[in-house]
Motif scaffolding. Structure first.
Motif, short mmCIF file in Angstrom:
data_model
loop_
_atom_site.label_atom_id
_atom_site.label_comp_id
_atom_site.label_asym_id
_atom_site.label_seq_id
_atom_site.Cartn_x
_atom_site.Cartn_y
_atom_site.Cartn_z
N ARG A 246 0.83 -1.22 0.00
CA ARG A 246 0.00 0.00 0.00
C ARG A 246 0.86 1.26 0.00
O ARG A 246 0.60 2.20 -0.75
N ALA A 247 1.86 1.28 0.85
CA ALA A 247 2.73 2.46 0.94
C ALA A 247 3.52 2.65 -0.35
O ALA A 247 3.67 3.78 -0.84
N SER A 248 3.99 1.57 -0.92
CA SER A 248 4.77 1.62 -2.15
C SER A 248 3.95 2.21 -3.30
O SER A 248 4.41 3.09 -4.03
N GLU A 249 2.72 1.73 -3.43
CA GLU A 249 1.88 2.13 -4.57
C GLU A 249 1.39 3.57 -4.46
O GLU A 249 0.81 4.09 -5.41
N ARG A 250 1.65 4.22 -3.35
CA ARG A 250 1.33 5.65 -3.23
C ARG A 250 2.43 6.52 -3.86
O ARG A 250 2.25 7.72 -4.02
N HIS B 209 4.43 5.44 -6.76
CA HIS B 209 4.66 5.17 -8.19
C HIS B 209 3.37 4.65 -8.82
O HIS B 209 2.41 4.38 -8.11
N SER B 210 3.37 4.52 -10.14
CA SER B 210 2.14 4.09 -10.83
C SER B 210 2.06 2.57 -11.01
O SER B 210 1.12 2.08 -11.61
N GLY B 211 3.02 1.83 -10.50
CA GLY B 211 3.01 0.38 -10.65
C GLY B 211 2.08 -0.32 -9.68
O GLY B 211 1.57 0.29 -8.73
N VAL C 197 13.14 -8.62 -1.49
CA VAL C 197 12.88 -8.54 -2.93
C VAL C 197 11.77 -7.54 -3.22
O VAL C 197 11.81 -6.83 -4.23
N PHE C 198 10.80 -7.44 -2.33
CA PHE C 198 9.75 -6.44 -2.49
C PHE C 198 10.36 -5.04 -2.54
O PHE C 198 10.01 -4.22 -3.39
N GLN C 199 11.27 -4.75 -1.62
CA GLN C 199 11.90 -3.43 -1.58
C GLN C 199 12.67 -3.14 -2.87
O GLN C 199 12.66 -2.01 -3.37
N GLU C 200 13.30 -4.16 -3.42
CA GLU C 200 14.03 -3.99 -4.69
C GLU C 200 13.06 -3.69 -5.84
O GLU C 200 13.32 -2.81 -6.66
N LEU D 82 9.73 2.76 -8.55
CA LEU D 82 9.88 4.16 -8.15
C LEU D 82 10.83 4.90 -9.11
O LEU D 82 10.58 6.04 -9.49
N ALA D 83 11.88 4.23 -9.53
CA ALA D 83 12.84 4.84 -10.46
C ALA D 83 12.24 5.04 -11.85
O ALA D 83 12.51 6.04 -12.51
N GLN D 84 11.42 4.09 -12.29
CA GLN D 84 10.90 4.13 -13.66
C GLN D 84 9.54 4.82 -13.80
O GLN D 84 9.23 5.37 -14.85
N PHE D 85 8.73 4.74 -12.74
CA PHE D 85 7.35 5.24 -12.83
C PHE D 85 6.95 6.07 -11.60
O PHE D 85 5.91 5.82 -10.99
N PRO D 86 7.74 7.08 -11.23
CA PRO D 86 7.37 7.87 -10.05
C PRO D 86 6.11 8.70 -10.33
O PRO D 86 5.84 9.08 -11.47
N LEU D 87 5.37 8.95 -9.28
CA LEU D 87 4.21 9.83 -9.41
C LEU D 87 4.66 11.28 -9.32
O LEU D 87 5.57 11.60 -8.56
#
Length: 173
Positions: free
Chosen positions: A36-40, A42-44, A142-145, A151-156
């Motif tokens: 949940r936190a990750s998807e806030r 980036h767009s992935g 692996v999730f963090q990676e 985050l690097a490719q699709f940041p919001l």
């Protein structure tokens, strides 16, 4: 024939009881919050699928085990519709407990931007944690990676939001 029979016995020996031992409820809750936190940011979309054993139809195949596991991961990727995101940047992290195997299946939006060597390195890192019996730490690592790649490719952009297209909770089977 003997190899396939051994594989069937090994996998049938596993079960749902194994899942709660390798990924206790607190680890699952932490992974859900991490998604949940990750998807806030980036767009992935990230899905985690953990399976104690392969379905019988996969166990009886004659292909090398690595191909069978990859085939199963790709099938799960499709069934969960991870490919069906707005930016084609969904990622499935697939874990097979019986074989201590990990597969990462990424949709073309991300996969086209990440080298096969990078994916391989992520899988190898996770396998090390599995060999130590630390599945929760391996999945978290692996999730963090994967989060970092998205985050690097699709940041919001500032003020932009990512609609939640897929469930955040890991699936256990």
């Amino acid at each position: 024939m003997l190899t396939r029979l051994k594989r069937v016995i090994k996998h049938r020996w596993q079960g749902e009881r194994v899942l709660s031992k390798v990924l206790p409820p607190d680890a699952l809750a932490q992974l859900t919050q991490s998604v949940r936190a990750s998807e806030r940011l980036h767009s992935g979309e990230i899905r985690i699928y953990v399976e104690a054993e392969l379905p019988f139809s996969y166990l009886w195949r004659t292909a090398p085990l690595e191909q069978i596991i990859r085939s199963r991961a790709v099938s799960v990727f499709g069934k969960l519709r991870v490919w069906d995101t707005a930016h084609n940047n969904g990622v499935l992290i697939y874990l097979l407990i019986a074989e201590q195997a990990i597969e990462i299946v990424a949709d073309r939006g991300l996969n086209d931007k990440v080298s096969p060597q990078t994916w391989h390195a992520l899988v190898q890192t996770m396998r090390g944690a599995f060999r130590r019996g630390d599945f929760a730490a391996g999945l978290s690592s692996v999730f963090q990676e994967v989060h970092g790649l998205l985050l690097a490719q699709f940041p919001l952009s500032p003020g932009e939001t990512n609609p939640n297209e897929l469930q955040d909770e890991p699936i256990l089977r």
